[in-house]
Motif scaffolding. Structure first.
Motif, PDB file in Angstrom:
ATOM      1  N   THR A 397      12.382  16.122  13.159  1.00  0.00           N
ATOM      2  CA  THR A 397      12.938  14.771  13.193  1.00  0.00           C
ATOM      3  C   THR A 397      12.735  14.183  14.576  1.00  0.00           C
ATOM      4  O   THR A 397      13.115  14.791  15.584  1.00  0.00           O
ATOM      5  N   VAL A 398      12.123  13.010  14.608  1.00  0.00           N
ATOM      6  CA  VAL A 398      11.923  12.269  15.850  1.00  0.00           C
ATOM      7  C   VAL A 398      13.019  11.215  15.925  1.00  0.00           C
ATOM      8  O   VAL A 398      13.114  10.333  15.075  1.00  0.00           O
ATOM      9  N   ASN A 399      13.881  11.327  16.933  1.00  0.00           N
ATOM     10  CA  ASN A 399      14.984  10.387  17.133  1.00  0.00           C
ATOM     11  C   ASN A 399      14.551   9.351  18.161  1.00  0.00           C
ATOM     12  O   ASN A 399      14.077   9.702  19.245  1.00  0.00           O
ATOM     13  N   LEU A 415       1.239  14.494  14.180  1.00  0.00           N
ATOM     14  CA  LEU A 415       1.714  15.875  14.208  1.00  0.00           C
ATOM     15  C   LEU A 415       0.529  16.806  14.031  1.00  0.00           C
ATOM     16  O   LEU A 415      -0.180  16.742  13.022  1.00  0.00           O
ATOM     17  N   ASN A 416       0.306  17.638  15.031  1.00  0.00           N
ATOM     18  CA  ASN A 416      -0.803  18.599  14.999  1.00  0.00           C
ATOM     19  C   ASN A 416      -2.130  17.923  14.663  1.00  0.00           C
ATOM     20  O   ASN A 416      -2.930  18.408  13.846  1.00  0.00           O
ATOM     21  N   GLY A 417      -2.346  16.758  15.284  1.00  0.00           N
ATOM     22  CA  GLY A 417      -3.621  16.060  15.161  1.00  0.00           C
ATOM     23  C   GLY A 417      -3.752  15.159  13.959  1.00  0.00           C
ATOM     24  O   GLY A 417      -4.788  14.507  13.791  1.00  0.00           O
ATOM     25  N   LYS A 418      -2.731  15.070  13.100  1.00  0.00           N
ATOM     26  CA  LYS A 418      -2.795  14.243  11.907  1.00  0.00           C
ATOM     27  C   LYS A 418      -1.721  13.162  11.939  1.00  0.00           C
ATOM     28  O   LYS A 418      -0.605  13.399  12.396  1.00  0.00           O
ATOM     29  N   GLN A 419      -2.089  11.997  11.448  1.00  0.00           N
ATOM     30  CA  GLN A 419      -1.101  10.935  11.343  1.00  0.00           C
ATOM     31  C   GLN A 419      -0.169  11.239  10.173  1.00  0.00           C
ATOM     32  O   GLN A 419      -0.603  11.349   9.032  1.00  0.00           O
ATOM     33  N   VAL A 420       1.111  11.380  10.454  1.00  0.00           N
ATOM     34  CA  VAL A 420       2.076  11.735   9.405  1.00  0.00           C
ATOM     35  C   VAL A 420       3.058  10.606   9.127  1.00  0.00           C
ATOM     36  O   VAL A 420       3.832  10.691   8.172  1.00  0.00           O
ATOM     37  N   PHE A 421       3.034   9.563   9.963  1.00  0.00           N
ATOM     38  CA  PHE A 421       3.885   8.406   9.702  1.00  0.00           C
ATOM     39  C   PHE A 421       3.320   7.200  10.440  1.00  0.00           C
ATOM     40  O   PHE A 421       2.871   7.309  11.585  1.00  0.00           O
ATOM     41  N   LYS A 422       3.368   6.045   9.778  1.00  0.00           N
ATOM     42  CA  LYS A 422       3.098   4.769  10.415  1.00  0.00           C
ATOM     43  C   LYS A 422       3.887   3.707   9.678  1.00  0.00           C
ATOM     44  O   LYS A 422       3.688   3.497   8.468  1.00  0.00           O
ATOM     45  N   PRO A 447      19.619   5.201  17.186  1.00  0.00           N
ATOM     46  CA  PRO A 447      19.786   4.316  16.026  1.00  0.00           C
ATOM     47  C   PRO A 447      18.692   4.457  14.974  1.00  0.00           C
ATOM     48  O   PRO A 447      18.820   3.913  13.884  1.00  0.00           O
ATOM     49  N   ALA A 448      17.590   5.155  15.293  1.00  0.00           N
ATOM     50  CA  ALA A 448      16.487   5.281  14.337  1.00  0.00           C
ATOM     51  C   ALA A 448      15.947   6.695  14.366  1.00  0.00           C
ATOM     52  O   ALA A 448      16.013   7.389  15.399  1.00  0.00           O
ATOM     53  N   GLU A 449      15.395   7.121  13.236  1.00  0.00           N
ATOM     54  CA  GLU A 449      14.825   8.456  13.153  1.00  0.00           C
ATOM     55  C   GLU A 449      13.779   8.507  12.044  1.00  0.00           C
ATOM     56  O   GLU A 449      13.799   7.710  11.099  1.00  0.00           O
ATOM     57  N   VAL A 450      12.875   9.433  12.173  1.00  0.00           N
ATOM     58  CA  VAL A 450      11.891   9.700  11.134  1.00  0.00           C
ATOM     59  C   VAL A 450      11.632  11.196  11.108  1.00  0.00           C
ATOM     60  O   VAL A 450      11.498  11.842  12.158  1.00  0.00           O
ATOM     61  N   THR A 451      11.589  11.768   9.918  1.00  0.00           N
ATOM     62  CA  THR A 451      11.395  13.201   9.745  1.00  0.00           C
ATOM     63  C   THR A 451      10.010  13.448   9.166  1.00  0.00           C
ATOM     64  O   THR A 451       9.622  12.825   8.171  1.00  0.00           O
ATOM     65  N   VAL A 452       9.272  14.345   9.786  1.00  0.00           N
ATOM     66  CA  VAL A 452       7.868  14.570   9.411  1.00  0.00           C
ATOM     67  C   VAL A 452       7.600  16.064   9.295  1.00  0.00           C
ATOM     68  O   VAL A 452       8.341  16.902   9.796  1.00  0.00           O
ATOM     69  N   GLY A 453       6.471  16.377   8.630  1.00  0.00           N
ATOM     70  CA  GLY A 453       6.005  17.761   8.546  1.00  0.00           C
ATOM     71  C   GLY A 453       6.728  18.562   7.501  1.00  0.00           C
ATOM     72  O   GLY A 453       7.395  18.045   6.614  1.00  0.00           O
ATOM     73  N   GLY A 454       6.633  19.903   7.659  1.00  0.00           N
ATOM     74  CA  GLY A 454       7.303  20.804   6.741  1.00  0.00           C
ATOM     75  C   GLY A 454       6.472  21.114   5.515  1.00  0.00           C
ATOM     76  O   GLY A 454       5.371  20.642   5.327  1.00  0.00           O
TER      77      GLY A 454
END
Length: 454
Positions: A397-399, A415-422, A447-454
Motif C-alpha cells: 500500500t502506497v500512502n 512495481l518491479n518495472g511494471k506499471q501497476v496503477f495509473k 488522505p489517499a492510498e493505493v494498494t498494488v501487487g500481490g
C-alpha cells in the motif's frame, strides 16, 4: 511470527468529523460504534464514507481529527497511562534543592518497566523534543525481575546525566530494564512498551512527533543499535554511546545515527564493531549520498567511560521527515515481530519467514511512485545462500498526500518495472482516520492510498 500492525491491539483510536456527518449518510452512532470497537483493539468493518476532501480541506480536517482522536483516547483512559511532564529539573534544583522525582510503571504482558520523565529547559512551540535514554547493565542471574543492583545504579546514572550532562531542552524518558533475568532492550515487551509510550507522549505530554530520539550507554548503546533501524520511521535520530555492534544499516537511510566511543574501549570488540557499523553505513551513503547521515565520534584516550554530552547535542539538530522521497526498507524479524508500516509504505502481509526488501521513491514533478520489492527466502541448509524473488506474498500500500504528489492529477505507480496503477486518487476523511488509528501519529494520517501487487 507476530506482526506489529502499526499500534493495533488496544492501541487504537478514531473519531468522526462532525462536518463529515452532514455530507455522509452514515449515522453518528455508527461512527461511535466503529470508534469504540477500534479503541478496544477489534477490527470493525469499513464504513462506506463517500465524503471526499479537496486539497485545501486537508489541513483543517487533520487538525480537527487530531483533537477528536485525543478526546477518544481520553474516553478510553489512555491519558492515565503515563506520568505527566514534571517541572524542569532546573526549577526543581534551584537554590540547591534536592529534586523530587516521581517514578511510574509501564507493563507488557507479565513484564513491568519502571520509568520516569525529566524535563529540561522551555518547551518549544511545536512541542517537547523527547529523548529515550537507555541505561547500561544488562542481563544477570537474580531471583527477581528488578533484583540486580547494577541495572538500578545505571538507571540512576541516567537521571544524573540528564540533570547534569545532557544539554538540550526536552523531555527525557528514562526507563529501567523490565527484567534483569532477560536483560537487553530489544525484547518484545520493550518494543511494545516503547511504541505505546511514544504514542501516548505525543497525545498527552505534548511531544513533537518529529523530534523523538533514542540513545543509550553500553548495553543501552546496543539497544539503540537494535531499535533505531527497526523503528526508524518513529525517530529523528539514534545515538549509541560506549556500545558498538552491527545492525540493519539499510533502514537508516532517513534517520540520523551517531556513535560515540572511546578509542580504548576494546572489551567485547566495541570499538572494532562500531567502526564496522559506520563503514557499512558509509558504503550505503557512497551509493546514495542524499541519505544515511551518520557520525562515528572516537574519543581519544577514553575507554568505556566517555563524554556523554556530545550525542544528545548532535541529535537535537535533526528533525524527522515523515515523507522522505526515497525509502529503503528491509522488513525483518526482531524479537519474533515484523512491522507492516514504514514511512509511507504499508504491507498487507508480513513475511512468514525470511525478509522482504523494498526500495521506493516518489517523484512529485512526474507524479510517479517507483517501487522494487523482493522476498528473501532463507537457505534450507547451513551456510547455503538465500534466494530472492519478486514480492508476491504481500500487496504493497502506497500512502500519499499533497506534500508528496499532486492528488488532483493522475498518479502512476511502477512495481518491479511494471506499471501497476495509473489514475486519480481521492482524498478521504475515512482514509485519514484509518491511518491515524493504525499509526497513532497525525503525520501518518494520509488522505489517499493505493494498494498494488500481490
Amino acid at each position: 511470527m507476530k506482526l506489529i500492525n502499526g499500534l493495533m491491539g488496544g492501541a487504537l483510536g478514531v473519531l468522526c468529523l462532525s462536518d463529515a456527518l452532514a455530507q455522509s449518510p452514515i449515522a453518528e452512532n455508527t461512527y461511535a460504534k466503529w470508534m469504540d470497537e477500534a479503541l478496544a483493539g477489534k477490527s470493525p468493518a469499513a464504513l462506506n464514507d463517500e465524503t471526499m476532501l479537496k486539497e485545501g480541506d486537508v489541513a483543517a480536517a487533520k487538525t480537527k481529527l487530531w483533537a477528536e482522536y485525543k478526546a477518544a483516547a481520553k474516553r478510553a483512559g489512555w491519558d492515565k497511562h503515563l506520568l505527566s511532564v514534571p517541572e524542569p529539573i532546573e526549577k526543581m534544583t534551584a537554590g540547591g534543592k534536592k529534586p523530587k522525582l516521581q517514578a511510574g510503571k509501564l507493563t507488557s504482558d507479565d513484564k513491568t518497566m519502571p520509568y520516569l520523565f525529566m524535563a529540561k529547559g522551555k518547551k518549544p512551540a511545536a512541542g517537547w523534543p523527547m529523548f529515550i535514554c537507555l541505561h547500561g547493565g544488562g542481563q544477570h542471574k537474580v531471583d527477581t525481575a528488578h533484583g540486580w543492583d547494577v541495572n538500578t545504579r545505571e538507571w540512576q546514572a541516567q537521571m544524573s546525566l540528564t540533570a547534569r550532562v545532557y544539554k538540550p531542552a526536552g523531555l527525557y524518558f528514562i526507563p529501567r530494564m523490565a527484567d534483569d533475568r532477560l536483560g537487553r532492550w530489544w525484547h518484545k515487551h520493550n518494543i511494545d512498551i516503547f511504541t505505546r509510550m511514544i504514542r501516548d507522549a505525543i497525545l498527552f505530554n505534548d511531544v513533537d512527533s518529529n523530534k523523538i530520539y533514542i540513545m543509550g550507554i553500553s548495553q543501552g548503546g546496543y539497544g539503540t543499535c537494535h531499535l533505531t533501524p527497526f523503528l526508524a520511521d518513529l525517530f529523528a535520530g539514534g545515538g549509541s554511546m560506549a556500545g558498538g555492534m552491527m545492525t540493519v544499516t539499510e533502514n537508516l537511510r532517513n534517520v540520523a545515527f551517531r556513535s560515540d566511543i572511546g578509542e580504548k574501549d576494546t572489551m567485547f570488540k566495541r570499538i572494532e564493531l562500531a567502526k564496522e557499523l559506520h563503514t557499512s553505513i558509509d558504503a550505503l551513503k557512497a551509493k546514495d549520498p542524499d541519505g544515511y547521515e551518520n557520525v562515528l565520534a572516537i574519543q581519544e584516550g577514553r575507554g568505556h567511560g566517555i563524554d556523554y554530552s556530545k550525542s544528545p547535542s548532535w541529535l537535537i539538530t535533526h528533525t524527522r521527515n515523515p515523507y522522505p522521497t526515497k525509502i529503503v526498507w528491509r522488513c525483518y524479524e526482531k524479537a519474533g515481530l515484523y512491522r507492516d508500516n514504514f514511512y509511507w509504505l504499508s504491507l498487507t502481509k508480513t513475511p512468514e519467514k525470511g525478509e522482504f526488501d523494498l526500495t521506493a521513491s516518489v517523484d512529485k514533478a512526474r507524479n510517479l511512485v517507483t517501487i522494487t520489492a523482493e522476498e528473501v527466502i532463507p537457505a534450507k541448509e547451513k551456510d547455503g545462500k538465500a534466494t530472492r524473488k519478486p514480492l508476491t506474498s504481500s500487496k504493497v500500500t502506497v500512502n500519499l498526500n499533497d506534500d508528496m504528489v499532486d492528488l488532483d492529477q493522475e498518479v502512476t505507480v511502477m512495481l518491479n518495472g511494471k506499471q501497476v496503477f495509473k489514475g486519480k486518487l481521492k482524498r478521504s476523511r475515512f482514509t485519514m482516520m484509518k491511518n491515524l488509528v493504525k499509526r497513532g501519529d497525525i503525520n501518518y494520517a494520509f488522505p489517499a492510498e493505493v494498494t498494488v501487487g500481490g
